[in-house]
Design an enzyme around this catalytic site. Structure first.
Site, PDB file in Angstrom:
ATOM      1  N   ASP A 264       0.882  -1.151   0.000  1.00 18.99           N
ATOM      2  CA  ASP A 264       0.000   0.000   0.000  1.00 18.99           C
ATOM      3  C   ASP A 264       0.930   1.214   0.000  1.00 18.99           C
ATOM      4  O   ASP A 264       2.116   1.105   0.305  1.00 18.99           O
ATOM      5  CB  ASP A 264      -0.913  -0.014   1.232  1.00 18.99           C
ATOM      6  CG  ASP A 264      -2.120   0.887   1.014  1.00 18.99           C
ATOM      7  OD1 ASP A 264      -3.142   0.692   1.693  1.00 18.99           O
ATOM      8  OD2 ASP A 264      -2.044   1.779   0.145  1.00 18.99           O
TER       9      ASP A 264
HETATM   10  C1  GLC Z   1      -4.255   4.345  -0.396  1.00 17.87           C
HETATM   11  C2  GLC Z   1      -5.109   3.130  -0.151  1.00 17.87           C
HETATM   12  C3  GLC Z   1      -5.010   2.097  -1.235  1.00 17.87           C
HETATM   13  C4  GLC Z   1      -4.793   2.813  -2.559  1.00 17.87           C
HETATM   14  C5  GLC Z   1      -3.410   3.425  -2.493  1.00 17.87           C
HETATM   15  C6  GLC Z   1      -3.119   4.277  -3.732  1.00 17.87           C
HETATM   16  O1  GLC Z   1      -3.702   4.784   0.811  1.00 17.87           O
HETATM   17  O2  GLC Z   1      -4.956   2.471   1.111  1.00 17.87           O
HETATM   18  O3  GLC Z   1      -6.229   1.343  -1.253  1.00 17.87           O
HETATM   19  O4  GLC Z   1      -4.884   1.918  -3.644  1.00 17.87           O
HETATM   20  O5  GLC Z   1      -3.212   4.209  -1.331  1.00 17.87           O
HETATM   21  O6  GLC Z   1      -3.956   5.375  -3.764  1.00 17.87           O
END
Ligand code: GLC
Length: 738
Positions: A264
């Protein structure tokens, strides 16, 4: 010997002939992906391999320019393709060609209880991602609904592992047919937003294997998902993005996952762990994943220069980089370098129709009963019977595709509930906003002056005094501390003074249809005073048309709840064991309810939910006959067939979700009263009857025996419950496992 020399000589000539140059294997898509991976790897330098394993921008990672191996381009989200984001910040790039189709939130998809809906959804969103030239779509999310306060439940598939496991597979398969990788997330145990970046989740192996992993396992083993996103939180002391348990032992060891693990955004925290524990692509480091970031170069990433250094110094084995690079190359060959993939399409009428169909099938009719002779069941709403239809509530006009975090969308169109109702009922419809929650912001909440709220409420109540019927359209929204990433709700109650407004309206007009738009359960102190209640989710581009079609009866609602609605927050399992259970003590958290999540808790502890898991009404009714079973005993390796007749005894065509639960009557391990092990959605014309059959296998009876670390079922009596919800059981059967 001479003959061989001649052969070699001739071959050499042939190869040298112009136009006959043999294409390198990695560029030859007639070769297998594995051969291409091996060939590409053999041509790459160590530096080039390391570059594959981390971001080069906010949403892309490097390819190998020298070899003509393209970059990987990623995009949110689970409900539609996010607008283009800037190279190195969270800001929008301001393109004018990236307004997408918004599909319903995944709670709505789960509420359809119809895998065919998952398939058309995955196909459509995959086509949009392909058209926008994205190689990885950062979704679907399958984190289990453990508490109604979790800010991101709206992005996930509910409280039951079997429902989530069934619904996630077609979505992934269909997305990937476009040459776009799905990225199932957030692996694992990201079941709240409070302290999401570091909270350490402690739980039993049984809860881990029986509740929180199944949907990910199905995504890998049945969905064939090509990538998976590590979650922000820790699990048993290690960050999930480089957890030896989650990534090496379970995902790549037990499940044989051959895809790439992506963090993430900002989920990586340690080079050595990332190197050794199976992380493949590091994204978004030094950001909190939604709002802030710090000045840094991508070469400072944990899997960039520091990793290269450790490799060169022999502090981590070269085998780690070859495993990572192979997985990233495999992902590239499956997506960016698949020369046969289709071209996709974007914001087509077909995609709009998919969005509306899923929305219509996911809307759940919670209640529709007369309160008295004067207050009948109000749905379906026949416009001919009314002169003034008052619509009250900010959610009737608020754009709910905005906000909520990374799943937010810039849409080509979004039909609001009010617009849908005006199109359906014309100028009989009058609107009063009733309450105001302010503009969408992250990390901040709006302070609306009381005077504004008072006047909005007074105006709505005034309008209601002479309305023939009131349609209240409220619920939650995508503001911070509502259904929004990076924060949890602070209360189970409806926000923005809605309860006060609702009781004010009911005082002057009892003919109220309640339409709740949310991704979470909410408290309903007025539930006994309202004849008709609809649970409408975040429905995307066609919200208004879907809601109007269901309210008017043009569509007969057939959705079923993918999670329980407790009467009060304390009735929920996660909220029954003090702060350490939810939200934790800011460092650690213990899932003390263990395997008793959702209806498992309500059933076993005999705490009735206000509305049960699997509950949903329609404008017709179905009678269930007596279930029959093919055998009274199940041989160890055999299967049982259960059949039950179901008949539409109402006046309109409708769909029913026949649910099958299994309970282990006697076991030396604690087990829930019953668990969902099958469901079938059937469509029946008035008077039509069908035989619904289920096949039960020994696997359906197993639990995770954490003493022997394996799935087992103990011999003895089992009970089968068949019904229209987890509590509306229409027929039961028993059988014995030898
Ligand atoms: C965010 C989310 C994730 C997302 C990523 C990119 O913090 O937790 O679900 O795909 O970052 O935006």
């Amino acid at each position: 010997m001479k003959k061989q020399l001649i052969t070699v000589f001739v071959m050499a000539i042939l190869f040298a002939l112009p136009g006959k140059a043999q294409k390198p294997v990695y560029l030859d898509d007639t070769k297998s992906i594995e051969d291409r991976v091996k060939d590409a790897l053999s041509r790459m330098t160590l530096e080039e391999k390391v570059k594959l394993c981390h971001a080069q921008s906010k949403f892309s990672s490097s390819g190998v320019p020298r070899l003509g191996i393209p970059e990987l381009w990623m995009s949110d989200g689970p409900h539609g393709v996010r607008e283009e984001i800037l190279w190195n910040s969270w800001g929008a790039a301001g393109w004018t060609n990236d307004s997408c189709t918004a599909f319903p939130a995944l709670t709505c998809l789960a509420a359809t209880w119809n895998p065919e809906m998952s398939a058309i959804y995955g196909k459509a969103i995959g086509e949009e991602a392909r058209y926008r030239r994205k190689d990885v779509l950062l979704g679907p999310g399958v984190n289990i609904y453990r508490t109604p306060l979790n800010g991101r439940n709206f992005e996930f598939l509910g409280e039951d592992p079997f429902l989530a496991s069934t619904m996630v597979v077609p979505y992934i398969q269909e997305v990937q047919k476009n040459g776009v990788a799905a990225c199932v997330k957030h692996y694992a145990l990201n079941n709240q937003e409070t302290w999401r970046g570091h909270i350490n989740v402690e739980l039993s192996d049984r809860a881990l294997y029986e509740i929180y992993l199944p949907a990910f396992k199905a995504a890998v083993q049945k969905g064939g998902v090509w990538s998976i996103m590590g979650s922000y939180n820790k699990v048993r002391g290690q960050h999930a993005c480089h957890s030896d348990l989650l990534l090496q032992k379970i995902l790549k060891g037990e499940w044989k996952f051959d895809g790439a693990v992506i963090t993430d955004w900002g989920g990586a925290h340690d080079t050595r762990e990332a190197a050794l524990n199976g992380l493949d692509i590091e994204m978004g480091s030094y950001t909190d994943g939604l709002i802030s970031e710090s000045a840094f170069t991508y070469d400072d990433y944990y899997l960039a220069r520091p990793y290269l250094q450790m490799l060169k110094e022999g502090k981590v084995p070269m085998s780690t980089i070859d495993d990572k690079a192979s997985r990233v190359l495999r992902l590239i060959f499956r997506t960016a370098m698949d020369s046969k993939k289709p071209w996709g399409s974007f914001t087509s009428e077909e995609h709009n129709k998919v969005s509306r169909t899923v929305a219509e099938e996911g809307i759940v009719l919670l209640k529709n009963t007369p309160l008295s002779k004067k207050i009948p069941a109000l749905l379906p709403l026949d416009g001919a019977k009314y002169n003034k239809i008052l619509v009250v509530g900010e959610n009737a006009t608020r754009r709910l595709t905005e906000g909520g975090g990374s799943s937010a969308l810039k849409v080509k169109n979004e039909v609001s509930p009010l617009a849908g109702l005006l199109a359906k009922y014309g100028d009989k419809v009058v609107y009063a906003k009733g309450y105001d929650s302010g503009r969408v912001m992250y990390e901040k909440i709006n302070k609306i002056p009381t005077s504004v709220l008072d006047s909005l409420r007074a105006e709505a109540i005034k309008q209601a005094t002479d309305a023939d019927v009131v349609i209240f359209i409220g619920g939650l929204n995508k503001n911070h501390l509502q259904d929004c990433e990076a924060g949890d709700r602070e209360s189970y109650a409806l926000p923005f003074g809605q309860n006060e407004l609702i009781s004010g309206l009911l005082k002057v007009n009892k003919k109220m249809v309640m339409v709740l738009i949310s991704g979470n359960a909410v408290e309903m102190p007025w539930v006994k005073e309202v004849p008709s209640i609809l649970q409408a989710w975040y429905l995307g581009s066609e919200s208004g048309n879907a809601i109007a079609n269901v309210l008017s009866g043009e569509v007969n609602p057939s959705g079923k709840l993918p999670f329980s609605f407790p009467v009060k927050l304390g009735d929920n399992a996660a909220h029954s064991f003090g702060q350490i259970s939810y939200p934790g003590d800011s460092i650690n958290q213990e899932y003390k309810e263990d395997i008793l999540v959702g209806y498992r808790w309500h059933d076993t502890k005999k705490i009735p939910a206000l509305f049960s898991f699997g509950h949903g009404l329609g404008y017709t009714s179905f009678s269930y006959g007596k279930a029959v079973i093919s055998d009274k005993t199940m041989p160890e390796d055999g299967t049982l067939v259960v059949t039950i007749p179901v008949k539409n005894i109402g006046k309109v065509a409708g769909k029913e979700v026949v649910q099958l639960y299994i309970g282990d009557e006697k076991c030396t391990f604690a087990r829930p009263l019953k668990e969902l092990k099958g469901f079938k959605k059937i469509a029946l014309a008035p008077g039509e009857e069908t035989a619904v059959t289920f096949t039960i296998t020994a696997d359906d009876l197993k639990f995770y025996n954490d003493k022997e670390s394996k799935w087992t079922a103990e011999a003895g009596k089992f009970k089968i419950y068949i019904g229209a919800s987890s509590t509306d059981i229409r027929s039961t059967l028993e059988f014995t496992l030898q």
